[in-house]
Design an enzyme around this catalytic site. Sequence first.
Site, PDB file in Angstrom:
ATOM      1  N   HIS A 111       0.812  -1.229   0.000  1.00  0.00           N
ATOM      2  CA  HIS A 111       0.000   0.000   0.000  1.00  0.00           C
ATOM      3  C   HIS A 111       0.844   1.277   0.000  1.00  0.00           C
ATOM      4  O   HIS A 111       0.555   2.242   0.715  1.00  0.00           O
ATOM      5  CB  HIS A 111      -0.949   0.006   1.200  1.00  0.00           C
ATOM      6  CG  HIS A 111      -2.023  -1.043   1.123  1.00  0.00           C
ATOM      7  ND1 HIS A 111      -2.513  -1.534  -0.073  1.00  0.00           N
ATOM      8  CD2 HIS A 111      -2.706  -1.693   2.110  1.00  0.00           C
ATOM      9  CE1 HIS A 111      -3.458  -2.434   0.176  1.00  0.00           C
ATOM     10  NE2 HIS A 111      -3.593  -2.554   1.488  1.00  0.00           N
ATOM     11  N   HIS A 182      -9.768   1.837   0.828  1.00  0.00           N
ATOM     12  CA  HIS A 182      -9.648   0.660   1.689  1.00  0.00           C
ATOM     13  C   HIS A 182     -10.727   0.631   2.768  1.00  0.00           C
ATOM     14  O   HIS A 182     -10.436   0.376   3.945  1.00  0.00           O
ATOM     15  CB  HIS A 182      -8.260   0.605   2.330  1.00  0.00           C
ATOM     16  CG  HIS A 182      -7.784  -0.778   2.641  1.00  0.00           C
ATOM     17  ND1 HIS A 182      -8.466  -1.623   3.483  1.00  0.00           N
ATOM     18  CD2 HIS A 182      -6.690  -1.473   2.216  1.00  0.00           C
ATOM     19  CE1 HIS A 182      -7.796  -2.766   3.581  1.00  0.00           C
ATOM     20  NE2 HIS A 182      -6.723  -2.704   2.819  1.00  0.00           N
ATOM     21  N   GLU A 317     -11.707  -3.749  -2.861  1.00  0.00           N
ATOM     22  CA  GLU A 317     -10.720  -2.755  -3.269  1.00  0.00           C
ATOM     23  C   GLU A 317     -10.574  -2.775  -4.793  1.00  0.00           C
ATOM     24  O   GLU A 317      -9.928  -3.661  -5.354  1.00  0.00           O
ATOM     25  CB  GLU A 317      -9.372  -3.044  -2.606  1.00  0.00           C
ATOM     26  CG  GLU A 317      -9.417  -3.038  -1.088  1.00  0.00           C
ATOM     27  CD  GLU A 317      -8.174  -3.682  -0.492  1.00  0.00           C
ATOM     28  OE1 GLU A 317      -7.062  -3.147  -0.680  1.00  0.00           O
ATOM     29  OE2 GLU A 317      -8.331  -4.754   0.142  1.00  0.00           O
TER      30      GLU A 317
END
Length: 355
Positions: A111, A182, A317
């Site tokens: 991420h 997220h 996602e």
Amino acid sequence: MDIYSLPDYRNFEHKINEKKTHLFILKNRTGMQVAFTDYGARIVSILVPDKFGNLRDVVLGFNSIHEYLQADEQYHGATIGRFANRIANGQFHLDGKKYTLPRNNGSNCLHGGPTGFHSKVWDRRTSFKKKIEFCYVSPDGEEGFPGNLKTTVSYELTEENEIIIKYKAETDKKTVVNLTNHAYFNLDGEGQGDVLNHILHFPSDHFLPIDESQIPLDNEASVDGTAFDFRSPKKISEDIDKDESQLKHGNGYDHTFVNHQPISQVAASAYSPDSGIRLEVFTTEPGIQLYTGNFLTDKDTGKSGRKYSSRSAFCFETQHYPDSPNHPQFPSVVLEPSQILESETIYKFSIKKEI
């Protein structure tokens, strides 16, 4: 059942690295309410009506900026960048040059690294009753990524109970970009136990198998005969504990489903029989990562005062494939200075009528 309300905006007035943080609220005529903070350009709360007419907060999160800063799980509701999901061994090559990234997930960069977009205070560009836009400029070399990258994300709440998320990014140097949101969803309401009763549907007939470090293998795989076949709606609980190596690699579902649906068609959906709330996803992205909260650990206490345990939420996602810079056959995540990245995702909430 809990009576849900939005957090107090005063608990979001704070300073992080000399930048002020705030809470913003969008409302529509049907009673839906969505709260955001500029810390991570993130969704804090989504209050939607259930089949009884009561409002339920269907995303996990916290009641203050302080709790977000102290949380074990850093990604609740956040905009993720520069690169959502994993990059193997924290490295990739672009035009023959090797770029090295921080490793914050075993040997992987996850991420965008430990100080990715989720940890930044974004600038608010616009704010209306039903729309808000955030902007962040990531400097060249931040977390190892090349180029000054200007990113905007806008959230719009419609009268049809849709949250329309639009991403836009521009760079002054060739780079790689993969953006997502997220949000952790529980359609029974955050803090209401696990989501194993939720019924999911993916029209996708392929997913991305992963190795032991959760990096995708080179080829897409058919969902036929696997726990990943959601072409007919089924409960999360039905196959999540099956004796399949892919489920063991992810400790449950933590995989990308290949999306060929145009944004006018549903790419994924979830439904809770208990609340009657249905969530449908529409997106321009080629993949949707289904994550069933397998690594939530009871370390965080959420808005309702309850611990967030394993599988107490799921994520849809929308994104490009994980580790794409190291897989040239995957849809490209390269952004050139002459290009503008644009992406759109819609989360639509409704009440599903019992048949």
